[in-house]
Design a protein around this motif. Structure first.
Motif, PDB file in Angstrom:
ATOM      1  N   LEU A 223      48.616  17.489  14.816  1.00 24.89           N
ATOM      2  CA  LEU A 223      49.157  16.439  13.949  1.00 24.89           C
ATOM      3  C   LEU A 223      50.591  16.718  13.560  1.00 24.89           C
ATOM      4  O   LEU A 223      51.343  15.799  13.227  1.00 24.89           O
TER       5      LEU A 223
ATOM      6  N   GLY B 267      44.176   8.379  16.336  1.00 24.09           N
ATOM      7  CA  GLY B 267      45.134   7.286  16.105  1.00 24.09           C
ATOM      8  C   GLY B 267      44.425   6.158  15.390  1.00 24.09           C
ATOM      9  O   GLY B 267      43.241   5.912  15.611  1.00 24.09           O
ATOM     10  N   ARG B 268      45.178   5.467  14.555  1.00 22.32           N
ATOM     11  CA  ARG B 268      44.545   4.485  13.680  1.00 22.32           C
ATOM     12  C   ARG B 268      43.877   3.375  14.490  1.00 22.32           C
ATOM     13  O   ARG B 268      44.545   2.645  15.217  1.00 22.32           O
TER      14      ARG B 268
ATOM     15  N   ILE C 166      41.083   9.889  12.720  1.00 23.88           N
ATOM     16  CA  ILE C 166      42.517   9.848  12.436  1.00 23.88           C
ATOM     17  C   ILE C 166      43.286  10.564  13.537  1.00 23.88           C
ATOM     18  O   ILE C 166      44.377  10.150  13.924  1.00 23.88           O
ATOM     19  N   LEU C 167      42.686  11.645  14.056  1.00 26.92           N
ATOM     20  CA  LEU C 167      43.351  12.376  15.138  1.00 26.92           C
ATOM     21  C   LEU C 167      43.556  11.477  16.348  1.00 26.92           C
ATOM     22  O   LEU C 167      44.539  11.596  17.074  1.00 26.92           O
TER      23      LEU C 167
ATOM     24  N   PRO D 195      52.222  13.082  14.802  1.00 25.63           N
ATOM     25  CA  PRO D 195      51.686  12.680  13.490  1.00 25.63           C
ATOM     26  C   PRO D 195      50.886  11.387  13.507  1.00 25.63           C
ATOM     27  O   PRO D 195      50.144  11.121  12.574  1.00 25.63           O
ATOM     28  N   ARG D 196      50.995  10.597  14.541  1.00 23.77           N
ATOM     29  CA  ARG D 196      50.206   9.365  14.544  1.00 23.77           C
ATOM     30  C   ARG D 196      48.934   9.493  15.354  1.00 23.77           C
ATOM     31  O   ARG D 196      48.300   8.492  15.670  1.00 23.77           O
ATOM     32  N   GLY D 197      48.595  10.698  15.729  1.00 26.61           N
ATOM     33  CA  GLY D 197      47.383  10.864  16.511  1.00 26.61           C
ATOM     34  C   GLY D 197      47.656  10.573  17.969  1.00 26.61           C
ATOM     35  O   GLY D 197      48.788  10.354  18.377  1.00 26.61           O
TER      36      GLY D 197
END
Lengths: 420, 311
Positions: B293, B251-252, B248-249, B297-299
């Motif tokens: 994060l 990014g998706r 998650i860090l 927040p989106r990695g």
């Protein structure tokens, strides 16, 4: 099927009061004759705990005896007394319907507590199981606020629990116990039971303040970041507690005064159910559901999404802190290892098993996972195959949990039943 | 550290250690990240697939050693073990997908996450029942040779682990970017619902994704077994959660993000453990992650997603 139907019809006119009376009789039978006569004549060495599940799994030859015990002590008295007393419990229930609902609920809860404490009072093991189950109910309902009503995936409940447990333990140890770390008791220990709620509430407040650490960064955005931030928070709390030597570090902290008898935990559990029920049916709770379903739409309908989410999150954390405080005072020992991944898996299992968006579902989930865990204890390792399998099947056939998006109406539940 | 000149070997030494540790996290978390990106699942069973992969690797390595020891050189046995284990472990991934996740494809994502958690517990307990609680030790397949270059100590195994991890990541990157399957995967991570309309079968792509993830996890397991030879049924739990964090860090669904985050996690852990008391490792590591994060927040390489994720 026809037999089931007719039994259902036969029992359909028993109101809740009748069931409670039946349970009372069953528990009294067990209390007075269970140990000496019934279990002796059925060839059982002692009273079968948890309805005989443990004894059955340990020794298959005991199955008929344990089943007969259940039948004689629980099933038959409950049904017979319930049915036989229907002629006066129904008018009683009808009379109580005229009272305000909360009085009637209170009366029923008092009766229920009496029965529960009688049932649990037979041995200490039952008391402990009941206490831990009640605490699990608080935990499950409070995580349901976040994971169910709010629709996020939070993993931080063990962390909140740890904060609550440690803060309230420090307060009670400081105030009421002669301890190695905090010295002699500041206040006389007799004040303990009266000031214990304040210690618990302080723990809850500490947990909800700590939850800001999760809430502030994660509610800037939507999606999965809450999951990871809350997970990180859980690890941070565990690691922080391990590194603070004043409160025992990794060794843990013991010697909490025994301030959590059954009735205290029962009262807190009922309070939790009541408060959270009011919360989720309030305007704020409805706004929360709206935010879950469509954030943009609810924002345009004047819902303050960020504030709603933060409030709900802190509210859930508060109750997790309370549960942690009770947990610490039940076991009178805590260590950081208790609030780790395993606890998280257990809490998640309870809430998703029982059902999202439903307080009744949470209660069902907490009780059934706890009872199942205790009942399957004799299977040792295989228990950890059976329980996950059951959960997987529940998830496959009812993806939202057993009882989800449904509430039980208390007024309807306690009402008098008519003969059909 | 008396002087500045001592500081550089000390730094390089820890740099290599961190690179090795980060390699595990990176390889495991890219598998996680693929599943997460393509199917939008929290695959909480991934850590335990890694554990099962390690045990399979252990079995294969022991088998090969008993058959070919002395006949074939160590590196050949090692490569053979890696290939066979990868093949077998990818079936575990397929099994998890078909048995656990496929029935839940229309269900809320959280139910799938719980199912993964439970599958993980079943794997742990199953291994515990099958093999007992005694800890096994992974047989060394390649003889360890230590080198000392200017005060920096390292072994050939360390170098091998780092190189193999990089190669694996490169191979995966090529697969995703250059092949048709990879294109289908990228398309799925972009829009899960439209892809079936384009003739891509989700029932093939999903198991494939899982198989690749599980295969990578199993290779990481063998490498892990070479570096830290004690096997334990619960070894996958923490690593799995760390892979989740790294995925998650990063990014998706971003492979390079996951790899970078994995390395970052390794670096933070090693350097915190050498500079501060090692008990503070988790505290500082996760605090740094929380900070990152907060500001991103989106990695690292996360895309803006306009649609709300179905949870």
């Amino acid at each position: 099927m026809k037999i089931v139907q007719s039994i259902k019809k036969f029992l359909s006119n028993i109101p809740m009061a009748g069931w409670l009376l039946g349970m009372l009789v069953a528990v009294l039978i067990e209390y007075f004759w269970g140990y000496d006569y019934i279990s002796y004549y059925l060839g059982l060495p002692k009273i079968p705990v948890l309805f005989g599940a443990i004894i059955m799994l340990k020794d298959p030859t005991m199955i008929p005896g344990a089943l007969a015990y259940d039948l004689v002590v629980y099933v038959l008295p409950v049904c017979i007394v319930g049915k036989a007393s229907a002629f006066f419990t129904n008018p009683l229930a009808a009379a109580m319907e005229k009272l305000p609902l909360w009085i009637s609920v209170l009366i029923h809860l008092c009766c229920f507590y009496g029965i529960l404490s009688l049932w649990a009072g037979i041995n200490d093991y039952r008391v402990l199981v009941v206490k831990l189950t009640l605490i699990s109910i608080i935990l499950t309902i409070s995580i349901n606020v976040i994971n169910g009503y709010q629709g996020e995936f939070s993993c931080s409940h063990p962390g909140f629990m740890a904060v609550g447990a440690y803060v309230s333990s420090v307060i009670t140890l400081f105030l009421f116990a002669n301890d190695k770390i905090f010295g002699a008791a500041v206040l006389p220990p007799s004040l303990g039971p009266w000031l214990f709620p304040f210690a618990l509430i302080m723990g809850g407040i500490a947990a909800s303040v700590a939850s800001l650490l999760v809430a502030i960064p994660s509610f800037r955005t939507r999606g999965d970041y809450l999951a990871i931030i809350s997970l990180a928070f859980m690890f941070i709390v565990k690691s922080a507690v391990e590194n603070i030597n004043v409160i025992g570090g990794a060794r843990g902290m013991g010697g909490q005064p025994d301030l959590a008898p059954l009735y205290v935990i029962f009262i807190w559990t009922m309070l939790c159910i009541w408060v959270i029920h009011n919360f989720v049916t309030s305007i704020m709770g409805k706004a929360l559901n709206a935010v879950r379903d469509d954030e943009a739409a609810s924002e345009s309908m004047t819902v303050k999404t960020r504030k709603t989410k933060m409030t709900a999150f802190m509210f859930g954390a508060f109750w997790a802190g309370i549960a942690g405080g009770l947990f610490a005072h039940v076991l009178t020992y805590i260590n950081p290892g208790m609030f780790s991944i395993n606890r998280l898996a257990e809490i998640l299992a309870m809430v998703y098993f029982g059902g999202l968006n439903s307080i009744v579902g949470s209660i069902v989930g907490a009780v059934s996972i706890n009872i199942l865990g205790e009942a399957l204890r004799p299977l040792e390792l295989f228990k950890w195959i059976i329980i996950p399998l059951i959960l997987i099947f529940v998830m496959i056939f009812r993806p939202y949990g057993l009882i989800s998006f449904r509430e039980i109406n208390a007024g309807k539940l306690l009402a008098a039943r008519k003969n059909k | 550290m008396e002087s500045f000149t001592d500081l550089i070997p000390f730094f390089i030494q820890n740099f290599i250690n961190a690179l090795q540790r980060g390699s595990f996290y990176a390889v495991i978390s890219i598998g996680y990240s693929m599943v997460y990106g393509v199917l939008m699942l929290f695959n909480f069973a991934h850590g335990d697939i890694f554990m099962v992969g390690t045990y399979i690797g252990f079995g294969i390595a022991t088998l090969f050693l008993s058959l070919f020891a002395g006949i074939l050189p160590g590196p050949v046995i090692f490569v053979g073990t890696v290939v066979v284990t990868m093949f077998l472990a990818s079936w575990i991934g397929v099994f998890v997908e078909v048995a656990g996740y496929r029935p839940l494809r229309q269900a809320p994502r959280a139910s799938a996450a719980i199912t993964g958690l439970m599958i993980g517990i079943i794997f742990e307990t199953g291994i515990l029942i099958l093999l007992g609680a005694k800890r096994l030790s992974f047989p060394p397949l390649i003889e360890s040779v230590s080198y000392n270059v200017g005060g920096v100590y390292f072994t050939n195994i360390k170098v091998m682990i780092i190189i193999i991890s990089l190669l694996l990541m490169l191979a995966l990157h090529t697969f995703i970017q250059k092949t048709k399957w990879g294109m289908a995967m990228r398309a799925m991570s972009y829009d899960f619902l439209a892809v079936p309309l384009m003739g891509v079968s989700i029932n093939i792509m999903a198991p494939l994704t899982f198989a690749i993830g599980a295969g990578l996890a199993a290779v990481a397991g063998i490498l892990y077994g070479q570096a830290y030879p004690i096997l334990d049924p619960y070894m996958g739990v923490l690593i799995g959660w760390k892979a989740f964090v790294a995925a998650i860090l990063g990014g998706r669904g971003s492979i390079k993000g996951a790899a970078l985050a994995g390395y970052l996690l390794g670096f933070i852990e090693i350097f915190v453990a050498t500079i501060f008391p090692s008990t503070l490792r988790d505290l500082i590591a996760y605090s740094i992650i929380l900070l990152i994060l907060t500001f991103r927040p989106r990695g690292f390489f996360g895309m803006e997603h306009s649609t709300k994720l179905r949870l």
